[in-house]
Design an enzyme around this catalytic site. Structure first.
Site, PDB file in Angstrom:
ATOM      1  N   GLU A 342      50.649  57.208  21.969  1.00 37.03           N
ATOM      2  CA  GLU A 342      51.989  57.262  22.542  1.00 37.03           C
ATOM      3  C   GLU A 342      53.022  56.826  21.512  1.00 37.03           C
ATOM      4  OE1 GLU A 342      51.169  56.187  27.237  1.00 37.03           O
ATOM      5  OE2 GLU A 342      51.584  54.548  25.843  1.00 37.03           O
ATOM      6  N   CYS A 343      54.006  57.647  21.272  1.00 38.66           N
ATOM      7  CA  CYS A 343      55.203  57.307  20.498  1.00 38.66           C
ATOM      8  C   CYS A 343      54.874  56.715  19.129  1.00 38.66           C
ATOM      9  CB  CYS A 343      56.101  56.371  21.301  1.00 38.66           C
ATOM     10  SG  CYS A 343      57.809  56.300  20.711  1.00 38.66           S
ATOM     11  N   GLY A 344      54.818  55.394  19.000  1.00 41.99           N
ATOM     12  CA  GLY A 344      54.457  54.791  17.727  1.00 41.99           C
ATOM     13  C   GLY A 344      53.088  55.253  17.262  1.00 41.99           C
ATOM     14  N   LEU A 346      51.857  58.232  17.854  1.00 43.12           N
ATOM     15  CA  LEU A 346      52.100  59.570  17.301  1.00 43.12           C
ATOM     16  C   LEU A 346      52.586  59.457  15.859  1.00 43.12           C
ATOM     17  CD1 LEU A 346      54.030  62.465  19.045  1.00 43.12           C
ATOM     18  CD2 LEU A 346      54.556  61.806  16.711  1.00 43.12           C
ATOM     19  N   THR A 444      51.848  61.946  21.921  1.00 44.94           N
ATOM     20  CA  THR A 444      53.017  62.286  22.720  1.00 44.94           C
ATOM     21  C   THR A 444      54.067  61.192  22.641  1.00 44.94           C
ATOM     22  OG1 THR A 444      53.761  62.705  24.992  1.00 44.94           O
ATOM     23  CG2 THR A 444      51.843  61.298  24.733  1.00 44.94           C
TER      24      THR A 444
END
Length: 494
Positions: A342-344, A346, A444
């Site tokens: 998730e986010c970081g 990714l 994501t």
């Protein structure tokens, strides 16, 4: 889902709200929780909304996990059930609101702090930023009462008060006009005591003196707020109907083998995890194996890997320098390790991270580059439909969560065909798509909460079980679908 007979419980509780974001409610909430805990009280701390950072500080102050309450991410029955469970046995529940008390996702204030307070039938303490105002503060308090008479505002804390005369006029104005007592008055504080980033406080994991900060916030609360009056308000909260048809802690039928080892990158670079997410994996029989991308030499033997959000950009050099760990992550992906990022996460799995035109090599799993921008690229609640093949979710699943990222992806054109999500609300990668898949990896910008997305744990554990069972099979050699094997943009899903 289990049903119980109707019963009521008395839970002393308060909501700390404000007339706007940035009014100082987080510092005051952290200080109050720490000060009351220092008196020997057991405090259950909650944060309204999807925030990780404030929840981290509240948890540090309480000496236990802080839990998020958000009726946008999961339905109201689950919000109530979570609150009842997490506050059980505590002397006081403190719920910090977010933004302004009536600010929600639309003009009606849907999913606002006020709506949460009414859902939990909790009295509200309103923090008022008194900067450059006197009697107008009374109008703000009266306005909150008039806008929603059902909101139980029981006290006011003045913040950023200039001096004794300023405080006297504010107190007389508010109490004279509204009869709502002023139970605290906090003088202006130098901001350097409370380091900030983006929209709030620096995460406590990165604060050089986090415990000293909490102690200072507790001293401010003790010196400036009438804690006995606050406790009186909390203890006079009405009984709360504890009937709920949702048992959050019932272990579902055994669909996966026990003993799965799920790795979690957890250090000051990757720190954004809802406690319920990790708890859900443990309840399902998984062992959480925490590992640091900054300190560890290599990824340990695990059946799956979960990489949450955080601030890899502030640790980019150290992450890049730990090349042995980066290579071990890449090698594990080549062998088929399921990875949910998730986010970081990714950002870490991309080829490199570009900060001010300087490139830092990352794990190289995704055939894209991440670029850090100075303004948010995506911020707020997010909804996405699963439309493409991916390791974890059935097609047609609609996921609700949130995003907050200053980074964007470049070199993504060829890999967009491997995006598993169609954006319904929010930005994701490009406003239309999100969820890049490479082999058994899904990366994501969408953060999901386990209480609102039960498919999340199902998918991770199912894929981890498959990976563990397949590892006993003979090695079939390198996977020709991996981007390093076939060239940029050629992606496959396990």
């Amino acid at each position: 889902m289990q049903h119980s007979m109707s019963e009521t419980r008395h839970i002393p509780r308060i909501v700390i709200a404000a007339q706007k974001g940035g009014a100082g409610k987080t510092v005051l909430s952290v200080g109050l929780v720490a000060a009351l805990r220092a008196q020997g009280l057991s405090i259950a701390a909650f944060k309204k909304g999807p925030d990780y950072i404030d929840a981290g500080w509240l948890g540090l102050a309480a000496g236990r996990d802080c839990f998020n309450l958000d009726s946008y991410l999961f339905d109201t029955e689950i919000v109530r059930a979570s609150f009842l469970k997490r506050s059980s046995g505590s002397d006081l529940a403190v719920i910090e609101g977010n933004r302004g008390v009536f600010d929600g996702v639309d003009s009606a204030g849907s999913f606002s702090t006020a709506e949460l307070a009414k859902l939990l039938n909790a009295p509200v303490i309103l923090v008022v930023d008194a900067t450059k105002m006197t009697r107008t503060a009374a109008a703000l308090v009266l306005g909150c009462r008039a806008l929603d008479p059902d909101l139980n505002v029981r006290g006011v804390i003045l913040n950023r008060v200039a001096g004794e005369r300023h405080e006297r006029i504010l107190r007389e104005s508010i109490e004279g006009a509204s009869s709502i007592p002023v139970i605290g008055s906090v003088r202006k504080l130098p901001l350097e005591r409370f380091p900030q980033r983006h929209l709030g406080l620096l995460p406590w994991h990165e604060h050089p003196e986090a415990l000293a900060f909490v102690e200072e916030a507790a001293r401010i609360a003790s010196d400036s707020i009438d804690q006995e009056r606050l406790l009186e308000v909390a203890r006079r909260a009405s009984e709360l109907d504890s009937q709920t048809g949702t048992d959050l802690f019932a272990v579902p039928p055994d669909r996966t083998p026990s003993g799965l080892r799920i790795g979690v990158l957890r250090d000051s670079a990757f720190q954004f995890y809802y406690p319920e997410n990790l708890e859900t994996l443990r309840m399902r029989g998984a062992t959480i194996v925490e590992v640091s991308a900054l300190e560890s030499d290599e990824l340990p033997d695990v059946d799956g890997l979960y990489i949450g959000g955080g601030f890899p950009e502030t640790h980019a050099e150290r992450l890049a320098q730990n090349h042995r760990f980066r290579e071990s992550v890449y090698a594990a992906v080549e062998k088929g390790l399921p990875v949910y990022a998730e986010c970081g996460g990714l950002m870490y799995l991309s080829r490199n991270l570009d900060i001010d035109n300087r490139d830092y090599p990352m794990a190289g799993v995704l055939p894209v580059q991440t670029v850090l921008r100075r303004k948010p690229q995506g911020h707020g609640y997010m909804r996405a439909e699963v439309t493409g093949p991916n390791p974890f979710y059935p097609r047609g699943t609609v996921l609700t969560g949130h995003e907050f990222h200053y980074s964007m992806i470049t070199g993504v054109e060829q890999s967009l065909s491997s995006c598993a999500f169609r954006i319904i609300r929010g930005h994701g990668i490009d406003g239309k798509r999100d969820g890049i898949c490479v082999r058994n990896v899904l990366a994501t910008y969408l953060h999901v909460h386990a209480l609102g997305a039960p498919q999340w744990a199902d998918g991770i554990l199912r894929k981890a079980a498959e990976f563990r069972s397949q590892r006993v099979a003979p090695d079939r050699g390198p996977d020709s679908n991996h981007p390093r094997s076939v060239g940029k943009g050629m992606l496959g899903v396990g």
